[in-house]
Enzyme design. Structure first.
Site, PDB file in Angstrom:
ATOM      1  CG  HIS A  74      -2.163   0.980   0.940  1.00  0.00           C
ATOM      2  ND1 HIS A  74      -1.906   2.367   1.286  1.00  0.00           N
ATOM      3  CD2 HIS A  74      -3.470   0.748   0.993  1.00  0.00           C
ATOM      4  CE1 HIS A  74      -3.119   2.906   1.034  1.00  0.00           C
ATOM      5  NE2 HIS A  74      -4.083   1.839   1.113  1.00  0.00           N
ATOM      6  CB  THR A 146      -7.299  19.814 -53.149  1.00  0.00           C
ATOM      7  OG1 THR A 146      -7.420  19.869 -54.375  1.00  0.00           O
ATOM      8  CG2 THR A 146      -7.333  21.346 -52.653  1.00  0.00           C
ATOM      9  CG  HIS A 147      -8.318  15.507 -53.648  1.00  0.00           C
ATOM     10  ND1 HIS A 147      -9.185  14.505 -52.755  1.00  0.00           N
ATOM     11  CD2 HIS A 147      -9.377  16.520 -53.904  1.00  0.00           C
ATOM     12  CE1 HIS A 147     -10.327  15.059 -52.563  1.00  0.00           C
ATOM     13  NE2 HIS A 147     -10.461  16.169 -53.385  1.00  0.00           N
ATOM     14  CB  SER A 269      23.257   1.828 -42.188  1.00  0.00           C
ATOM     15  OG  SER A 269      22.287   0.873 -42.808  1.00  0.00           O
ATOM     16  CE  LYS A 274      16.840   7.154 -48.102  1.00  0.00           C
ATOM     17  NZ  LYS A 274      15.560   7.127 -48.552  1.00  0.00           N
ATOM     18  CD  GLU A 281       9.833   9.319 -41.745  1.00  0.00           C
ATOM     19  OE1 GLU A 281       9.969   8.987 -42.821  1.00  0.00           O
ATOM     20  OE2 GLU A 281      11.016   8.669 -40.986  1.00  0.00           O
TER      21      GLU A 281
END
Length: 435
Positions: A74, A146-147, A269, A274, A281
């Site tokens: 407790h 749009t879209h 890696s 990149k 993200e």
């Protein structure tokens, strides 16, 4: 929350020692009111107050509580016993007339109040960065989509202005949620004040500038906590909305803006070229967590009778983690937007990439308004040439000029394909924000 995603302030706030300091603050506030009315010795309150200032609860105390709790099973009993060991016999007057949840729930509100204060400061900083970027790119032309498809010209600054307005609403929700948890509950075992006077609760609340809970059972109703988690989840959707936009703009095919890329940073890696949008993200991932925490918070609202503890284990995870996640993700996105790499030339190139298709509505209106064509006929004429432009890559203006059904002059076509015409009300929009 794992250390990787903890801000220093949230790590300190949600530590075990910080929790026990909040518990003690509640206990001493109740004891002060009780001493004022002769319900506990004033000397005991003063002695404990002085000792707690001279020897504040720390990690060693937290470890002591853990050792005792391993036997008692407790936490409040372990806490009060550890207080007696640390501060002496006067601690026996601690927790007079209270039940565990009085202390736990009220102290948790103290921690939530401070956590929300930190998050509000973080969101205000993000809003300010959006404001700065909105001003910087007020007249930077880009294509509105749009879209995911080119629609019409706009300015890059309008994106930031839109986000700033959304963050204003997030701040309103956060302030409201913070106010909702600024509540003191010191009502005893099933909320009847049988062993503690209602005036103790009222005086503690008044001293903090808070409100006493109007009615309770043995817990504060968890709709308050669900409201906090809802505000954080909605904030998460705002962060994700911004993050997803940056991720799209960084795509190789778009390349209109990108996250900052630090010296010595690597993106892969195996592929040295990149540059990945890892920061945004990451923010998207936190938005998913925040929505998940809300689902658990909603489940915690319905408890058995006057109390059960099915909510307790969940809240030990979701409240620290939700507030910590919101703070971390907000700060991360603030850094991204502050140091965002922007490519105005690429924006203009993309805007013109489809040979003027983005001006089709202006041509449509010119044919209707200036040449008296029916909407159906005008739409058919523009669409026919627009679809051919899509298929062949020929410029829409050239196709329209060569179409025998087109009645617009060269000057009228030039006016219809004028970029500045589309952006003429940008200053009016900014004026709504005093910018």
């Amino acid at each position: 929350m794992i250390d990787r995603y903890l801000t220093p302030e949230m790590k300190a706030l949600w530590s075990e020692a910080s929790k026990y300091r909040a518990w003690l603050r509640v206990e001493l506030a109740a004891m002060e009111a009780q001493a004022r009315h002769g319900e506990v010795p004033k000397e005991a309150f003063e002695a404990l107050t002085e000792r707690s200032k001279a020897d504040p609860l720390d990690d060693a105390f937290a470890q002591k509580v853990a050792e005792i709790e391993a036997v008692t099973r407790h936490d409040i009993v372990a806490f009060t016993r550890a207080l007696t060991d640390r501060y002496g016999e006067e601690a026996r007057f601690i927790h007079h007339g209270l039940t565990s949840t009085d202390v736990v729930d009220t102290a948790q509100n103290l921690l939530l109040d401070e956590a929300l204060g930190l998050i509000i400061t973080d969101v205000e900083a993000l809003r300010e960065v959006c404001r700065t970027q909105a001003v910087a790119h007020k007249h930077t032309p880009t294509v509105g989509r749009t879209h995911g498809i080119h629609a019409e010209p706009m300015t890059f600054g309008l994106k930031f202005l839109n986000w700033m307005a959304t963050l204003d609403r997030d701040l309103e929700r956060l302030h409201a949620a913070r106010k909702r948890v600024q509540v003191v509950m010191l009502s005893g075992s099933v909320g009847t004040y049988a062993h503690v006077s209602p005036r103790v609760e009222e005086e503690v609340a008044h001293g903090w500038g808070w409100q006493p809970a109007p009615v309770t059972n043995q817990t504060l109703a968890r709709d308050r906590h669900a409201e906090v988690l809802s505000a954080l989840a909605i904030l998460g959707t705002t962060l994700e909305r911004i993050a997803v936009e940056i991720r799209h703009l960084q795509r190789s095919e778009v390349r209109e803006a990108m996250e900052p890329f630090g010296k010595g940073q690597t993106g892969s890696s195996s592929m040295p070229h990149k540059k990945n949008p890892i920061l945004t993200e990451n923010v998207t991932g936190f938005a998913r967590l925040l929505r998940g925490f809300l689902a658990t918070g909603l489940e915690n609202v319905a408890l058995w009778h006057e109390r059960d503890i099915s909510h307790s284990s969940a809240e030990r995870v979701i409240l620290p983690d939700a507030t910590a996640s919101a703070s971390y993700a907000t700060r991360r996105l603030t850094g991204v937007l502050r140091d965002l790499v922007v490519f105005p030339e690429r924006m203009l190139r993309n805007l013109n990439d489809l040979g003027g298709l983005v001006y089709s509505q202006r041509v449509l209106h010119a044919l209707i308004d200036e040449k008296g064509m029916s909407r159906e006929a005008a739409y058919g004429l523009v669409q026919r040439n627009a679809l051919r432009s899509w298929e062949t890559g020929e410029g829409l203006r050239d196709l329209l000029k060569a179409d025998p059904e087109n009645t617009l002059t060269d000057a009228e076509l030039n006016a219809a394909f004028d970029l500045n015409w589309y952006l003429r009300h940008v200053n009016d929009i900014y004026a709504r924000f005093g910018l």
